[in-house]
Motif scaffolding. Structure first.
Motif, PDB file in Angstrom:
ATOM      1  N   GLN A  79     130.923  75.357 119.935  1.00 53.40           N
ATOM      2  CA  GLN A  79     129.622  75.499 120.593  1.00 53.40           C
ATOM      3  C   GLN A  79     129.154  74.181 121.194  1.00 53.40           C
ATOM      4  OE1 GLN A  79     127.319  77.279 117.376  1.00 53.40           O
ATOM      5  NE2 GLN A  79     127.377  79.236 118.456  1.00 53.40           N
ATOM      6  N   ARG A  80     129.513  73.079 120.569  1.00 56.16           N
ATOM      7  CA  ARG A  80     129.133  71.766 121.087  1.00 56.16           C
ATOM      8  C   ARG A  80     130.104  71.266 122.151  1.00 56.16           C
ATOM      9  NH1 ARG A  80     126.421  68.538 117.660  1.00 56.16           N
ATOM     10  NH2 ARG A  80     126.379  67.137 119.440  1.00 56.16           N
ATOM     11  N   LYS A  81     131.120  72.086 122.471  1.00 58.18           N
ATOM     12  CA  LYS A  81     132.122  71.765 123.492  1.00 58.18           C
ATOM     13  C   LYS A  81     132.942  70.515 123.150  1.00 58.18           C
ATOM     14  CE  LYS A  81     129.541  73.977 127.270  1.00 58.18           C
ATOM     15  NZ  LYS A  81     129.524  75.215 126.684  1.00 58.18           N
TER      16      LYS A  81
ATOM     17  N   MET B 160     130.559  66.884 111.879  1.00 55.71           N
ATOM     18  CA  MET B 160     130.252  66.743 113.296  1.00 55.71           C
ATOM     19  C   MET B 160     129.851  65.288 113.569  1.00 55.71           C
ATOM     20  SD  MET B 160     130.721  69.776 114.524  1.00 55.71           S
ATOM     21  CE  MET B 160     129.795  69.838 116.056  1.00 55.71           C
TER      22      MET B 160
ATOM     23  N   ASN C 161     130.752  75.433 115.073  1.00 52.60           N
ATOM     24  CA  ASN C 161     129.984  74.276 115.552  1.00 52.60           C
ATOM     25  C   ASN C 161     130.725  73.418 116.580  1.00 52.60           C
ATOM     26  OD1 ASN C 161     127.442  72.583 113.729  1.00 52.60           O
ATOM     27  ND2 ASN C 161     127.581  74.778 114.038  1.00 52.60           N
TER      28      ASN C 161
ATOM     29  N   ARG D 192     119.482  61.977 114.433  1.00 48.65           N
ATOM     30  CA  ARG D 192     120.598  62.733 115.030  1.00 48.65           C
ATOM     31  C   ARG D 192     121.515  61.817 115.851  1.00 48.65           C
ATOM     32  NH1 ARG D 192     121.668  67.996 113.418  1.00 48.65           N
ATOM     33  NH2 ARG D 192     122.279  68.556 115.507  1.00 48.65           N
TER      34      ARG D 192
ATOM     35  N   ARG E 270     124.876  59.581 116.546  1.00 51.14           N
ATOM     36  CA  ARG E 270     126.284  59.939 116.371  1.00 51.14           C
ATOM     37  C   ARG E 270     127.020  58.899 115.510  1.00 51.14           C
ATOM     38  NH1 ARG E 270     128.291  63.690 120.269  1.00 51.14           N
ATOM     39  NH2 ARG E 270     130.263  62.578 120.197  1.00 51.14           N
TER      40      ARG E 270
END
Length: 192
Positions: free
Chosen positions: A142-144, A58, A139, A24, A26
């Motif tokens: 929600q992840r700001k 994302m 998405n 996960r 980035r």
């Protein structure tokens, strides 16, 4: 031995696909990386001839809503897509020859770029198409990362909601995949 994932291909369903960067991390955390992913996705669509109904890229994962490809299967499509993105983004950037290279400066030192597997959900009804599109488009909010889905350019939201031109062409469902046709299949079981 881990449990094998079961893939259901050949029914003509749409597929909601999710896959993540290794650990996960980035690896898609920059606009350049996300743009590169979208360009390679478009190349894969042309090569394997599948419909792209929706997507969001994302920083550490990707969601796609796609048809089954005319050539190969989705496992092969994702293998090629992930390999091309990985090779493209892991290439070291050219540095001026006078610049000193430090051993700890490499940020992509990782055994892999992507997680090995992917999540695949067969989408067999109009309701599920809308549910999956709404989920993926929410998405970034929600992840700001943004306050509204329209503000995240690496998503199909602007096309799906407003019909606007975006970074990559979004396909429409053909007659066989029209909302009316999908509604007829609602009562069918999703898998054999």
């Amino acid at each position: 031995m881990r449990n094998p994932l079961r893939r259901f291909y050949g029914r003509g369903d749409l597929h909601f696909i999710t896959f993540s960067c290794y650990g996960r991390r980035r690896f898609l955390g920059t606009p350049r990386a996300r743009h590169r992913f979208v360009n390679i996705l478009d190349q894969a669509r042309s090569r394997f001839r599948f419909l792209l109904i929706g997507y969001v890229v994302m920083p550490e994962h990707v969601h796609l809503l796609v048809s089954e490809p005319k050539k190969g299967n989705l496992s092969k499509v994702l293998q090629v897509l992930k390999q091309k993105v990985s090779r493209s983004l892991r290439k070291p950037a050219r540095k001026p020859s006078a610049q000193l290279s430090l051993a700890f400066a490499a940020t992509t030192d990782s055994p892999a770029f992507w997680q090995r597997r992917f999540y695949d959900f067969n989408v067999w009804s109009e309701r599920k198409v809308r549910e999956k599109l709404d989920y993926m488009h929410r998405n970034p909010v929600q992840r700001k990362l943004v306050s509204h889905p329209k503000d995240w350019p690496w998503s199909s939201w602007s096309h799906c909601e407003k019909g606007e031109t975006i970074l990559i062409r979004i396909d429409t469902l053909d007659e066989e995949k029209s909302p009316a046709s999908l509604a007829k299949r609602k009562s069918q079981k999703p898998h054999p």
